[in-house]
Design an enzyme around this catalytic site. Structure first.
Site, PDB file in Angstrom:
ATOM      1  N   CYS A 181     -17.238  -4.595 -40.699  1.00 53.99           N
ATOM      2  CA  CYS A 181     -17.407  -4.026 -39.360  1.00 53.99           C
ATOM      3  C   CYS A 181     -18.578  -3.041 -39.365  1.00 53.99           C
ATOM      4  CB  CYS A 181     -16.123  -3.318 -38.937  1.00 53.99           C
ATOM      5  SG  CYS A 181     -16.301  -2.417 -37.395  1.00 53.99           S
ATOM      6  N   CYS A 221     -16.754   0.670 -38.833  1.00 54.50           N
ATOM      7  CA  CYS A 221     -15.823   1.329 -39.747  1.00 54.50           C
ATOM      8  C   CYS A 221     -15.918   0.760 -41.160  1.00 54.50           C
ATOM      9  CB  CYS A 221     -14.393   1.218 -39.224  1.00 54.50           C
ATOM     10  SG  CYS A 221     -13.772  -0.456 -39.212  1.00 54.50           S
ATOM     11  N   LYS A 237     -32.417 -14.433   1.827  1.00 55.25           N
ATOM     12  CA  LYS A 237     -31.152 -13.816   1.411  1.00 55.25           C
ATOM     13  C   LYS A 237     -31.472 -12.540   0.633  1.00 55.25           C
ATOM     14  CE  LYS A 237     -26.733 -14.952  -0.743  1.00 55.25           C
ATOM     15  NZ  LYS A 237     -26.616 -13.842  -1.643  1.00 55.25           N
ATOM     16  N   ASP A 264     -31.227  -9.377  -1.499  1.00 58.22           N
ATOM     17  CA  ASP A 264     -30.360  -9.035  -2.622  1.00 58.22           C
ATOM     18  C   ASP A 264     -30.067  -7.542  -2.588  1.00 58.22           C
ATOM     19  OD1 ASP A 264     -28.876  -9.306  -4.851  1.00 58.22           O
ATOM     20  OD2 ASP A 264     -30.565  -9.486  -6.242  1.00 58.22           O
ATOM     21  N   LYS A 305     -29.317 -20.901  -3.404  1.00 59.47           N
ATOM     22  CA  LYS A 305     -29.660 -19.987  -4.500  1.00 59.47           C
ATOM     23  C   LYS A 305     -30.849 -20.537  -5.267  1.00 59.47           C
ATOM     24  CE  LYS A 305     -26.258 -16.906  -4.505  1.00 59.47           C
ATOM     25  NZ  LYS A 305     -25.743 -16.091  -5.554  1.00 59.47           N
ATOM     26  N   CYS A 333     -10.445   1.669 -35.706  1.00 57.73           N
ATOM     27  CA  CYS A 333     -11.904   1.549 -35.643  1.00 57.73           C
ATOM     28  C   CYS A 333     -12.438   2.283 -34.406  1.00 57.73           C
ATOM     29  CB  CYS A 333     -12.294   0.073 -35.594  1.00 57.73           C
ATOM     30  SG  CYS A 333     -14.064  -0.164 -35.427  1.00 57.73           S
ATOM     31  N   GLU A 345     -33.215 -18.055   6.861  1.00 55.98           N
ATOM     32  CA  GLU A 345     -33.469 -16.627   6.630  1.00 55.98           C
ATOM     33  C   GLU A 345     -33.573 -16.377   5.135  1.00 55.98           C
ATOM     34  OE1 GLU A 345     -30.199 -14.431   8.399  1.00 55.98           O
ATOM     35  OE2 GLU A 345     -30.260 -15.739  10.158  1.00 55.98           O
ATOM     36  N   ASP A 355     -46.939  13.776  10.776  1.00 55.89           N
ATOM     37  CA  ASP A 355     -45.762  14.259  10.049  1.00 55.89           C
ATOM     38  C   ASP A 355     -45.459  15.703  10.407  1.00 55.89           C
ATOM     39  OD1 ASP A 355     -45.753  11.849   8.906  1.00 55.89           O
ATOM     40  OD2 ASP A 355     -46.191  12.520   6.848  1.00 55.89           O
ATOM     41  N   TYR A 409     -28.647  -9.030  10.043  1.00 57.75           N
ATOM     42  CA  TYR A 409     -28.768 -10.479  10.207  1.00 57.75           C
ATOM     43  C   TYR A 409     -27.586 -11.163  10.877  1.00 57.75           C
ATOM     44  CZ  TYR A 409     -26.478  -9.831   5.668  1.00 57.75           C
ATOM     45  OH  TYR A 409     -25.666  -9.414   4.659  1.00 57.75           O
ATOM     46  N   CYS A 418     -12.758  -7.193 -36.119  1.00 62.39           N
ATOM     47  CA  CYS A 418     -12.393  -6.043 -36.926  1.00 62.39           C
ATOM     48  C   CYS A 418     -10.957  -5.718 -36.548  1.00 62.39           C
ATOM     49  CB  CYS A 418     -13.293  -4.848 -36.602  1.00 62.39           C
ATOM     50  SG  CYS A 418     -12.634  -3.318 -37.296  1.00 62.39           S
TER      51      CYS A 418
END
Ligand code: IVH
Length: 669
Positions: free
Chosen positions: A405, A408, A116, A118, A311, A426, A114, A34, A223, A421
């Protein structure tokens, strides 16, 4: 140092640093320490400072970050960035294979399997052996130039041996190790933890300050070589090997698969391996390996038919339902929400889930304190599936819906099983309305998300949408709040100012008219051009617009006849907010195809179907899939079949591709 000498040394250093980057970040091995690396990097930085004119476009020094952008340049994709059709089970996969075998007339097809990734789809454009720029996917047609951030990912080559122009697509992602490191640092600084690697990666790429992006430990896999045949690649698996040889990081979980049975075996294998990969995948991708078959197989408007995404089924885990609390939405609708014991599912830490409404809770028989099954698919919100009553110990209690609510205190009104509401004043409703107004698909005010809106609302700086535009009066008060500096206030005020110039569809969506999503807002903006055109419209007028049904028509009419709304709109006008449609097709209604419904049939020569569809839509035509009485024009390529016959039978105008192109001439760059 002499100029020539400096030039030579810069080239030398660049070559060395690039090579070491490649060894370290792509091959996971390294031949320098480094300290040595840093020493040469410093030498290069100093030389570049001394001779700024000699600095190379893709210098390794760029990779540490440093450039701060004010916004990302929007750039159209040369070829649309497609997505993939989904398969959810073995049957879907067998269907996919069967159709392809029929189309190609083959008994067995070779596929590439392959993982997938994310992450964020990204495109890299090279020419003359140099990286030119990196684009996000955007809406598939137009992406954003995020080069400064992407090149901080050291595994991405900036110089390559291939001199011909080419485009590579892949996915930028955050490895689990980077997310964990980032979260350890955030914990020390007392900042909220990032729950999900994909969002963390997206947030990093969208950082305007490339130093921040650089510190996030992102990586990328490539890819897809887009113009493979232009560089003599005719087999997908070979093209990935070729990318490897050029120095790209490709994913080595890939495998050539002969026929559907091998595909299914790969699915079973990777369903098991998934948790051990060190990065999130939300499925597997299968592509026909023979690139020369792609044209025969063809495309739908958004996806290639030669590939599919399998999926994974949503993951289920169990956790505890600790409590239920109510929130108030923009329209006043009350939603019960689950407070869950935090659990990790599919790359995110889940501690909240919507319970939709009172009946949902009753139907599922949920009790506070229950152990519950929680389900989450990758890009989907978490869902409470059912309680496990066998785990009860008697301490659970039923949920009792409030009749006032939570914000309010006003009594709630029940309409078709849902609680509302109806108090226009509100605070929750107002906050939600402002958040919506500022959101990405609406006025897109960068930096004005939920937390900021809640804070300013709480401080009384703004209580209503138009007051967003009076915030500049509050600069000194904002500065007195924790975490605000002159710089961050400036950039927020600047973003607010910029938003005044947004096109009508963004404003229309931002107003939060019931039933009007961003798509419908766009249709309306295109059609009516300016906000002032809406005031005199009747429900019948709205109904004449494509995609507008009676409910939306009623909602629009009611909205533009409400005194309070009209007053707010006038205040926005007074503040200098633009009311006009500014889309590419805003002024040009002169095109032959404007407002016409067009059907494409047969094989086109100059443009792919997707390209032609995009082009026509961009100038205000509607492209339909089949011929009917509503069709105005049919563009017929060679070998046009039944659509052409039908068009002729109905007496619809039929033109060939050349004629269409001659009408489109001024719209083609
Ligand atoms: S191929 C035209 N391969 O998934 C083919 N996509 O849901 C382009 N993705 O838009 C896509 N891993 O962003 C392909 N190995 C992989 C992928 C992959 C992740 C993403 C990509 C795509 C999306 C579709």
């Amino acid at each position: 140092m002499e100029k020539e000498e400096a030039r030579k040394r810069i080239a030398e250093l660049t070559e060395m640093l690039d090579r070491w980057n490649y060894e370290y970040y792509v091959l996971n091995e390294s031949s320098v320490s480094d300290a040595e690396f840093d020493r040469y990097m410093n030498e290069l930085m100093l030389l570049e400072m001394e001779h700024p004119d000699l600095k190379l476009k893709n210098s390794p020094t760029q990779r540490v970050g440093g450039q701060v952008a004010s916004e990302f340049r929007k750039v159209p994709h040369k070829r649309m960035m497609l997505s993939l059709a989904n398969a959810f089970n073995e049957d879907d996969m067998r269907d996919f294979d069967r159709k392809l075998r029929e189309t190609l007339g083959k008994d067995v097809i070779d596929y590439m399997g392959e993982v997938k990734i994310d992450g964020l789809g990204m495109s890299l454009i090279y020419d003359g052996g140099e990286l030119q720029y990196c684009l996000t996917r955007g809406d598939g047609n137009v992406g954003e130039d995020v080069t400064q951030n992407v090149i901080t990912i050291r595994s991405i080559p900036t110089h390559v041996a291939e001199k011909r122009p080419f485009e590579v697509r892949g996915e930028v992602f955050m490895p689990h190790a980077s997310l964990e490191k980032l979260n350890r640092e955030r914990a020390i600084r007392g900042e909220p933890l990032l729950a999900n690697a994909r969002n963390a990666a997206a947030g990093s790429i969208r950082q305007l300050d490339s130093r921040i992006a650089s510190s996030r430990g992102l990586d990328a896999f490539w890819y897809y070589l887009v113009n493979a045949s232009e560089i003599n690649q005719h087999v997908h698996s070979d093209s990935l090997d070729y990318l490897d040889s050029l120095g790209f990081k490709t994913n080595h979980e890939r495998r050539r698969l002969h026929g559907i049975e091998e595909v299914l075996a790969y699915i079973r294998e990777y369903t098991e391996k998934r948790p051990t990969l060190g990065y999130d995948i939300d499925g597997l991708v299968f592509k026909v390996d023979n690139i020369d078959d792609y044209d025969v197989i063809g495309y739908t408007a958004k996806t290639p038919k030669w590939a599919i995404a399998y999926k994974f089924p949503p993951m289920e885990v169990s956790t505890k339902l600790l409590d239920i609390f109510l929130t108030v939405g923009r329209t006043g609708r009350i939603t019960p929400n689950a407070v869950l014991e935090p659990v990790r599912v599919q790359g995110s830490l889940v501690q909240r889930a919507t319970l939709n409404n009172e009946d949902f809770i009753k139907e599922k028989g949920l009790m506070i304190g229950d152990t519950v099954i929680l389900r989450k698919a990758a890009d989907v919100i978490p869902e409470v599936v059912r309680p496990l009553p066998e785990k009860r110990n008697g301490s659970e209690r039923p949920f009792i819906m409030s009749d006032v609510c939570p914000e309010c205190g006003q009594p709630l009104t029940k309409v078709q099983g849902l609680h509302y509401c109806l108090n226009e004043e509100c605070p929750s409703r107002k906050i939600e309305a402002i958040i919506h107004f500022a959101s990405r698909d609406a006025m897109d005010i960068d930096g004005m998300g939920q937390r900021v809106v809640e804070e300013f609302f709480g401080e009384g700086f703004m209580t209503d949408i138009p007051e967003v535009y009076t915030l500049y009066n509050r600069a000194s008060e904002i500065k007195a709040l924790d975490g605000w500096s002159d710089k961050s206030i400036d950039s927020l005020l600047n973003a607010i100012e910029i938003s005044k110039g947004r096109s009508l569809e963004k404003l229309l969506f931002g107003l939060g008219i019931k039933e009007i999503g961003s798509k419908t807002a766009k249709v309306l903006a295109r059609r009516f051009k300016t906000l002032d055109a809406f005031f005199p419209l009747t429900e019948e007028d709205y109904l004449k617009v494509d995609d507008i049904g009676p409910v939306a028509a009623h909602s629009l009419f009611t909205y533009f006849h409400d005194e309070g709304n009209l007053q707010m709109i006038e205040t926005l006008r007074f503040m200098g907010v633009n009311f006009d449609y500014l889309g590419a097709d805003a002024t040009d209604t002169s095109s032959y195809f404007f407002g016409k419904t067009v059907v494409l049939t047969g094989a086109l020569q100059r443009y792919s179907r997707t390209e032609m569809t995009n082009l026509l839509e961009s100038i205000g035509a509607k492209v339909a899939g089949s011929v009917s009485k509503k069709t105005d024009i049919v563009i017929a390529g060679s070998d046009a079949g039944s659509k052409l016959t039908k068009a002729q039978a109905l007496g619809i105008e039929v033109i060939d591709e050349e004629t269409a192109l001659s009408y489109l001439e001024k719209n083609i760059a």
